[in-house]
Design a protein around this motif. Structure first.
Motif, PDB file in Angstrom:
ATOM      1  N   SER A 268       0.867  -1.177   0.000  1.00 42.88           N
ATOM      2  CA  SER A 268       0.000   0.000   0.000  1.00 42.88           C
ATOM      3  C   SER A 268       0.903   1.225   0.000  1.00 42.88           C
ATOM      4  O   SER A 268       1.582   1.501   0.984  1.00 42.88           O
ATOM      5  N   VAL A 269       0.944   1.919  -1.133  1.00 46.01           N
ATOM      6  CA  VAL A 269       1.914   2.993  -1.348  1.00 46.01           C
ATOM      7  C   VAL A 269       1.204   4.340  -1.393  1.00 46.01           C
ATOM      8  O   VAL A 269       0.288   4.563  -2.199  1.00 46.01           O
ATOM      9  N   LEU A 270       1.638   5.216  -0.515  1.00 40.47           N
ATOM     10  CA  LEU A 270       1.079   6.566  -0.433  1.00 40.47           C
ATOM     11  C   LEU A 270       1.925   7.529  -1.260  1.00 40.47           C
ATOM     12  O   LEU A 270       3.145   7.568  -1.126  1.00 40.47           O
ATOM     13  N   ASP A 271       1.275   8.303  -2.128  1.00 34.71           N
ATOM     14  CA  ASP A 271       1.948   9.325  -2.924  1.00 34.71           C
ATOM     15  C   ASP A 271       1.371  10.671  -2.504  1.00 34.71           C
ATOM     16  O   ASP A 271       0.303  11.085  -2.970  1.00 34.71           O
ATOM     17  N   MET A 272       2.066  11.338  -1.594  1.00 34.62           N
ATOM     18  CA  MET A 272       1.559  12.602  -1.077  1.00 34.62           C
ATOM     19  C   MET A 272       1.531  13.681  -2.144  1.00 34.62           C
ATOM     20  O   MET A 272       0.645  14.546  -2.142  1.00 34.62           O
ATOM     21  N   ASP A 273       2.495  13.653  -3.076  1.00 39.74           N
ATOM     22  CA  ASP A 273       2.517  14.672  -4.127  1.00 39.74           C
ATOM     23  C   ASP A 273       1.280  14.563  -5.010  1.00 39.74           C
ATOM     24  O   ASP A 273       0.661  15.572  -5.364  1.00 39.74           O
ATOM     25  N   ALA A 274       0.923  13.325  -5.367  1.00 41.85           N
ATOM     26  CA  ALA A 274      -0.255  13.134  -6.213  1.00 41.85           C
ATOM     27  C   ALA A 274      -1.536  13.040  -5.399  1.00 41.85           C
ATOM     28  O   ALA A 274      -2.632  13.127  -5.947  1.00 41.85           O
ATOM     29  N   GLY A 275      -1.396  12.871  -4.084  1.00 42.45           N
ATOM     30  CA  GLY A 275      -2.577  12.743  -3.233  1.00 42.45           C
ATOM     31  C   GLY A 275      -3.332  11.452  -3.476  1.00 42.45           C
ATOM     32  O   GLY A 275      -4.565  11.429  -3.452  1.00 42.45           O
ATOM     33  N   THR A 276      -2.585  10.338  -3.716  1.00 40.17           N
ATOM     34  CA  THR A 276      -3.222   9.057  -4.016  1.00 40.17           C
ATOM     35  C   THR A 276      -2.667   7.947  -3.136  1.00 40.17           C
ATOM     36  O   THR A 276      -1.588   8.061  -2.551  1.00 40.17           O
ATOM     37  N   LEU A 277      -3.418   6.862  -3.084  1.00 43.42           N
ATOM     38  CA  LEU A 277      -3.014   5.657  -2.378  1.00 43.42           C
ATOM     39  C   LEU A 277      -3.222   4.476  -3.319  1.00 43.42           C
ATOM     40  O   LEU A 277      -4.332   4.269  -3.824  1.00 43.42           O
ATOM     41  N   THR A 278      -2.157   3.722  -3.588  1.00 44.72           N
ATOM     42  CA  THR A 278      -2.237   2.547  -4.445  1.00 44.72           C
ATOM     43  C   THR A 278      -2.049   1.307  -3.586  1.00 44.72           C
ATOM     44  O   THR A 278      -1.009   1.130  -2.951  1.00 44.72           O
ATOM     45  N   THR A 279      -3.074   0.463  -3.569  1.00 43.46           N
ATOM     46  CA  THR A 279      -3.097  -0.691  -2.661  1.00 43.46           C
ATOM     47  C   THR A 279      -3.266  -1.979  -3.451  1.00 43.46           C
ATOM     48  O   THR A 279      -4.065  -2.037  -4.393  1.00 43.46           O
ATOM     49  N   THR A 280      -2.513  -3.009  -3.046  1.00 44.27           N
ATOM     50  CA  THR A 280      -2.641  -4.337  -3.647  1.00 44.27           C
ATOM     51  C   THR A 280      -3.114  -5.316  -2.583  1.00 44.27           C
ATOM     52  O   THR A 280      -2.488  -5.451  -1.529  1.00 44.27           O
ATOM     53  N   ILE A 281      -4.222  -5.998  -2.879  1.00 46.90           N
ATOM     54  CA  ILE A 281      -4.789  -6.998  -1.989  1.00 46.90           C
ATOM     55  C   ILE A 281      -4.674  -8.354  -2.666  1.00 46.90           C
ATOM     56  O   ILE A 281      -4.976  -8.492  -3.859  1.00 46.90           O
ATOM     57  N   VAL A 282      -4.240  -9.369  -1.930  1.00 48.99           N
ATOM     58  CA  VAL A 282      -4.139 -10.719  -2.486  1.00 48.99           C
ATOM     59  C   VAL A 282      -5.040 -11.659  -1.695  1.00 48.99           C
ATOM     60  O   VAL A 282      -5.240 -11.505  -0.485  1.00 48.99           O
ATOM     61  N   SER A 283      -5.606 -12.624  -2.416  1.00 54.81           N
ATOM     62  CA  SER A 283      -6.533 -13.588  -1.826  1.00 54.81           C
ATOM     63  C   SER A 283      -6.015 -14.993  -2.056  1.00 54.81           C
ATOM     64  O   SER A 283      -5.335 -15.260  -3.050  1.00 54.81           O
ATOM     65  N   ASN A 284      -6.347 -15.910  -1.152  1.00 55.26           N
ATOM     66  CA  ASN A 284      -5.868 -17.278  -1.282  1.00 55.26           C
ATOM     67  C   ASN A 284      -6.876 -18.209  -1.940  1.00 55.26           C
ATOM     68  O   ASN A 284      -6.746 -19.426  -1.893  1.00 55.26           O
ATOM     69  N   ASP A 285      -7.941 -17.651  -2.539  1.00 59.10           N
ATOM     70  CA  ASP A 285      -8.828 -18.470  -3.361  1.00 59.10           C
ATOM     71  C   ASP A 285      -9.329 -17.643  -4.537  1.00 59.10           C
ATOM     72  O   ASP A 285      -9.049 -16.452  -4.639  1.00 59.10           O
ATOM     73  N   GLY A 286     -10.036 -18.285  -5.446  1.00 62.53           N
ATOM     74  CA  GLY A 286     -10.452 -17.609  -6.671  1.00 62.53           C
ATOM     75  C   GLY A 286     -11.797 -16.941  -6.602  1.00 62.53           C
ATOM     76  O   GLY A 286     -12.334 -16.511  -7.631  1.00 62.53           O
ATOM     77  N   SER A 287     -12.386 -16.817  -5.402  1.00 60.99           N
ATOM     78  CA  SER A 287     -13.686 -16.150  -5.262  1.00 60.99           C
ATOM     79  C   SER A 287     -13.539 -14.649  -5.457  1.00 60.99           C
ATOM     80  O   SER A 287     -12.463 -14.080  -5.274  1.00 60.99           O
TER      81      SER A 287
END
Length: 620
Positions: A268-287
């Protein structure tokens, strides 16, 4: 070698090896005083082929002897190779190997030679001992090797120096060694390398085949420079691959911050200059799965103010602003354009495969639910029941407190406060199936022929009526809650099991009203009619089944409110009530079996055992 050796009192070999140690002027130094950092030449007359280290000693191994030093740095010999025992089997080309030894700490430095004349037996030659004087600061440490320029310009390296690759480091000309601060938990440059250290660093990097590899850690031995305590005069710089090869090895954190079992925040990466948050979530099944930004205890709707939800499903990556507990597809929806899976920079992506899922999304800090950096907020999550399509309802959901701008703070499970209608369901069902209906059943069963005629029936009917009323109201409360708050009916085992119990319980008083009564004067020859037998089989059979099932379902309900993250009182209240009810039920049943006319039975039925007249079971 690799095996431990010990001195032997047996006869020495025919040829003994003698140590000769001298300084740069050729003066013998054994038994004298030398200075820290001074080069000492050790002359031995055989081929030295490998390095050994044990019990604080370092040394080189020859075909029939070992040279060891203590409190000194011994320069390595080129050309040595290790065999399967961890020792070298390649001799050097020169017939005589002169070792360079550098005294480190002040105190005593010892050089010794062990001559092997039989496997496992050694003869120790006289040791060469000297005193080391000086005031230099010895540097022996491990840490990340960094490009000084990159470290000073890239702020992320202060927390993730392991991101630097071999290729990036090869572009550098000046290097430093990092250490981690205790108070701030960030990395800082502990030492800059001198020219010799920079040269050894480049040589090490050039020996690495994979330029894309990162996590470059090294061990250094040397002295703080007299000109600056921030610079180290390097004697040796070697690769540091694990904690078993060097002290101070930094293990990169591999544990993901998990929102729940099998659903974790990979980054989860915060970019204060752009005012954005980029987050990656991973799951252990295909639902399908999703997370949302909500309010504490607000759940799917954010307490009515709306929640900002991102979902990865077979329909792709979508964003919803949810204000009602219905399928998000029917509410405000944004279909997000995804990046290619092999793109250099991924801002938005949804990938579902058999057994795994990955979602990356980027959102502004401002929006439907504002993100304030370094502040934990309510994060809701949900997962499908093994299906990738969002048309299927979730079978797992919950809420946690998490700061996605700095996940190092970890996850705290948020406890929800039950809505008033859920509280009514919990209390009414716990009273009904946890206490009242079981009491009515066990009193009827154990006091039928105790006390005043028909007294048992009064208890059975009164407790049954109250319990029936409460369970009916409790069921209606559950239906209302599922419709308005949960958004689904019969989603859990508790609800599916409960509908059977409620229906069976609802029919009990109806069957009692329709029961065949005995004729005046009693049943002919004492034989009940088939209709009466059928009624009793139904009424008693379903009665006992629902009483036991009711206890079980209250426990299932207790587990469910815990699994759904409700506050502990929502579990404590029904637990207390069902314990009270079951204690009476079981205790009264046992007392009635052991002593039918026990004091409690007599007190409830108003007297001694009934004798004479018609049997009480016909008073039903």
């Amino acid at each position: 070698m690799g095996e431990s050796v010990s001195a032997s009192s047996a006869a020495p070999p025919a040829q003994q090896h003698v140590i000769s140690a001298s300084d740069n002027s050729g003066t013998e130094v054994c038994g004298r005083t030398v200075q820290q950092g001074e080069s000492i030449t050790v002359d031995v007359d055989d081929n030295l082929v490998a390095t050994v280290s044990a019990n604080g000693w370092d040394g080189f191994v020859g075909p029939n002897f070992i040279v060891e030093t203590e409190n000194a740095y011994m320069q390595p010999l080129a050309g040595a190779q290790e065999d399967e025992r961890g020792c070298s089997n390649t001799r050097l080309s020169n017939p005589t190997a002169d070792l360079t030894v550098v005294p480190l700490n002040t105190g005593t430095m010892t050089i010794r030679l062990l001559s092997a004349y039989e496997y496992g037996q050694v003869y120790a030659s006289p040791e060469c001992t000297m005193e080391v004087a000086g005031s230099r600061t010895v540097v022996q440490m491990s840490g990340f090797l960094v490009d000084i320029t990159s470290f000073e310009t890239d702020a992320t390296l202060a927390t993730m120096p392991y991101e630097l690759t071999v290729g990036q480091l090869l572009n550098a000309t000046a290097f430093g060694i990092l250490e981690k601060t205790e108070d701030e938990g960030e990395f800082v440059i502990k030492y800059q390398l001198d020219a010799e250290g920079n040269s050894q660093a480049i040589e090490l990097l050039e020996s690495m085949d994979d330029t894309s590899a990162n996590n470059v850690q090294v061990s250094i031995t040397g002295f703080e420079a007299s000109s600056s305590a921030e610079v180290v005069e390097v004697l040796a710089l070697t690769s540091c691959a694990s904690s078993s090869t060097c002290d101070g090895f930094f293990s990169i954190p591999t544990d993901q911050v998990c929102i729940t079992d099998g659903l974790c925040v990979e980054s989860s990466v915060l970019d204060m200059d752009a005012g954005t948050l980029t987050t990656t979530i991973v799951s252990n099944d295909g639902s399908w799965f999703g997370i949302g930004f909500s309010t504490p205890g607000g759940g799917m709707t954010g307490g009515g103010a709306g929640s900002d939800i991102f979902v990865c499903s077979s329909e792709g990556l979508r964003r919803f602003v949810v204000t009602a507990k219905t399928n998000p597809s029917s509410q405000s929806t944004e279909i997000i354009t995804e990046d290619a899976a092999n793109a250099e920079e991924i801002k938005n992506l949804c990938v579902l495969e058999a057994g795994s899922g990955r979602m990356t999304f980027t959102r502004t800090l401002a929006g439907a639910r504002e993100i304030i950096p370094n502040e934990a907020q309510a994060i809701i999550w949900a997962r499908g029941p093994g299906e990738q399509s969002l048309s299927t309802r979730h079978d797992r959901r919950g809420e946690v407190s998490l700061d996605l701008t700095n996940v190092s703070g970890g996850v705290a499970t948020t406890k929800q406060t039950p809505e008033w209608i859920l509280w009514l369901h919990i209390v009414f069902m716990s009273l009904s199936w946890g206490i009242l209906l079981p009491m009515g059943a066990v009193i009827a069963n154990r006091t039928r022929n105790v006390g005043k005629p028909g007294a048992w029936f009064v208890w059975h009917k009164s407790l049954g009526r109250i319990g029936w009323t409460l369970q009916t109201i409790g069921a209606l409360c559950a239906i209302y809650y599922a419709e308005v708050y949960a958004g689904a009916h019969f989603e859990f085992t508790h609800a599916k099991y409960g509908i059977f119990i409620v229906v069976a319980g609802f029919l009990q008083p109806i069957s009692a009203v329709l029961r065949p009564h005995p004729p005046k004067g009693g049943w002919p020859d004492g034989n009940k009619s088939p209709a009466r037998w059928a009624f009793e089989a139904w009424h008693k059979g379903f009665g006992w089944t629902t009483v036991i099932s009711g206890f079980i379902n209250v426990i299932l309900g207790v587990k469910l409110v815990g699994d759904l993250g409700f506050e502990s009182t929502a579990s404590t209240v029904p637990i207390i009530l069902v314990i009270v009810g079951f204690a009476f039920f079981a205790g009264f049943m046992v007392m009635g079996l052991v002593a039918p006319e026990n004091p409690l039975a007599l007190a409830l039925t108003g007297g001694s055992s009934y004798a004479g007249g018609k049997k009480n079971d016909d008073d039903e």
